[in-house]
Design a protein around this motif. Structure first.
Motif, PDB file in Angstrom:
ATOM      1  N   TYR A   1       9.215  75.869  59.475  1.00  0.00           N
ATOM      2  CA  TYR A   1       8.629  76.105  58.148  1.00  0.00           C
ATOM      3  C   TYR A   1       9.204  77.375  57.526  1.00  0.00           C
ATOM      4  N   GLN A   2       9.288  78.454  58.320  1.00  0.00           N
ATOM      5  CA  GLN A   2       9.820  79.701  57.799  1.00  0.00           C
ATOM      6  C   GLN A   2      11.297  79.560  57.430  1.00  0.00           C
ATOM      7  N   ALA A   3      12.047  78.783  58.198  1.00  0.00           N
ATOM      8  CA  ALA A   3      13.479  78.623  57.945  1.00  0.00           C
ATOM      9  C   ALA A   3      13.762  77.801  56.697  1.00  0.00           C
ATOM     10  N   ILE A   4      12.835  76.887  56.370  1.00  0.00           N
ATOM     11  CA  ILE A   4      13.105  75.942  55.275  1.00  0.00           C
ATOM     12  C   ILE A   4      12.206  76.189  54.062  1.00  0.00           C
ATOM     13  N   CYS A   5      10.942  76.503  54.296  1.00  0.00           N
ATOM     14  CA  CYS A   5       9.968  76.562  53.207  1.00  0.00           C
ATOM     15  C   CYS A   5       9.543  77.965  52.825  1.00  0.00           C
ATOM     16  N   ASN A   6      10.341  78.969  53.147  1.00  0.00           N
ATOM     17  CA  ASN A   6      10.062  80.323  52.702  1.00  0.00           C
ATOM     18  C   ASN A   6      10.008  80.336  51.183  1.00  0.00           C
ATOM     19  N   PRO A   7       9.154  81.190  50.583  1.00  0.00           N
ATOM     20  CA  PRO A   7       9.118  81.260  49.112  1.00  0.00           C
ATOM     21  C   PRO A   7      10.489  81.352  48.469  1.00  0.00           C
ATOM     22  N   LEU A   8      11.427  81.994  49.144  1.00  0.00           N
ATOM     23  CA  LEU A   8      12.820  81.998  48.680  1.00  0.00           C
ATOM     24  C   LEU A   8      13.613  81.080  49.593  1.00  0.00           C
ATOM     25  N   HIS A   9      13.225  79.789  49.578  1.00  0.00           N
ATOM     26  CA  HIS A   9      13.733  78.884  50.597  1.00  0.00           C
ATOM     27  C   HIS A   9      15.243  78.696  50.575  1.00  0.00           C
ATOM     28  N   TYR A  10      15.842  78.777  49.405  1.00  0.00           N
ATOM     29  CA  TYR A  10      17.299  78.625  49.388  1.00  0.00           C
ATOM     30  C   TYR A  10      17.965  79.810  50.074  1.00  0.00           C
ATOM     31  N   ASN A  11      17.399  81.016  49.883  1.00  0.00           N
ATOM     32  CA  ASN A  11      17.921  82.179  50.588  1.00  0.00           C
ATOM     33  C   ASN A  11      17.630  82.095  52.079  1.00  0.00           C
TER      34      ASN A  11
END
Length: 320
Positions: free
Chosen positions: A123-133
């Motif tokens: 989840y952290q790797a993909i869905c971070n608020p700045l997920h593209y970063n």
């Protein structure tokens, strides 16, 4: 804990799988091969991840913990099951039966909790608020999932697991076992053990239902919510190749979760059918520990490359 003081049963007969007849030797050999491949496969995962610096990331750190848990689970169940299949049933000491149950409970609890932590990592790797970063910039991801957090998460899993195991073991040690000593199963599971007790097991069953929340239901909800967010995030990626590449980072974990929780859910759907329960129990005690390293290694390019480097280095060392 003095189990013998609270029990008149000193030996338990495990029936295992009856009516195997001519398939008994074949089944024994199959289980033996599965056990060897399971232990070797999970040890290889631990070795490859430890050796390769490119795999020193949170996902692979949690994977080594999962491999250790799978080895512990398989070693707890399969060796005794081989004895049961070969002799068409076998007897174990009452204390040995309880010990097997506690190690089984420990392994299963850790498996649930580790799969949950791994889903949070994805989840952290993909869905971070700045997920593209988060996908393109490893520094952003590692600032959240650093080594300190990973170690704390694993330690928390162990603390929760020990709390669950200790709570059930204390309550079960107070029961009186003075009835029949036959279990129609291939290992000492919770329900078959309670059937042997001549004490009132209502509070223990209630305790078990309550403890299901922190180590089965809550982890399942966390995993489910994590993958809802992951799928939504992946669908927002404009390019097909980008969606495929992002999904490949969590496909292995999703396959393992589906296999593990699928078999557990099916067992709860057929609680009174012992033949069905035995087959389903085989899935999460024997098959899942076997498939976990296969799923992660066969579908993971980084692990395959690290394994080739390790193999080539060993060959060079042998030649020199």
């Amino acid at each position: 804990m003095q189990f013998s003081n609270s029990s008149e049963v000193t030996e338990i007969l495990l029936l295992g799988f009856q009516n195997l007849e001519s398939f008994r030797i074949c089944f024994f050999l199959l289980l033996l091969i599965i056990f060897c491949v399971t232990v070797c496969g999970n040890l290889l995962i631990i070795l490859v991840v430890s050796y390769s610096r490119s795999l020193h990331s949170p996902m692979y750190f949690f994977l080594t913990q999962l491999s250790f848990t799978d080895i512990m689970l398989s070693s707890t169940i399969v060796p005794n099951m081989l004895h049961i299949v070969l002799l068409e049933g076998t007897s174990v000491s009452f204390i040995g039966c309880l010990t097997q149950f506690y190690f089984f409970l420990t392994s299963e609890s850790l498996e649930c909790l580790l799969l949950t932590v791994m889903s949070y990592d994805r989840y952290q790797a993909i869905c971070n608020p700045l997920h593209y970063n988060a996908i393109c910039n490893p520094l952003h991801y590692t600032s959240v999932m650093d080594l300190t957090f990973c170690v704390k998460a694993v330690l928390l899993c162990w603390v929760i697991m020990l709390a669950v195991t200790l709570t059930l073991s204390i309550t079960m040690s107070e029961l009186q076992f003075c009835g029949a000593n036959v279990i129609d199963h291939f290992f000492c599971d919770f329900d078959p053990l309670l059937e042997l007790s001549c004490s009132d097991t209502f509070f223990l069953k209630l305790e078990d239902m309550i403890l299901v929340v922190p180590y089965v239901l809550s982890p399942f909800i966390v995993i489910l919510v994590s993958y809802i967010y992951i799928i939504v995030t992946i669908l927002k990626i404009p390019s097909v190749s980008g969606r495929q590449k992002t999904f490949s980072t969590c496909s292995s974990h999703l396959a393992v979760v589906s296999l593990y929780y699928g078999s557990l859910i099916m067992i709860y759907l057929f609680p009174n059918k012992k033949s069905v329960k035995k087959v389903l129990s085989l899935l999460y005690t024997v098959v899942t520990p076997l498939l976990n390293p296969m799923i992660y290694s066969l579908s993971n390019r980084d692990i395959k490359q690290a394994f080739k480097k390790l193999r080539n280095k060993k060959v060079v060392c042998l030649l020199n």
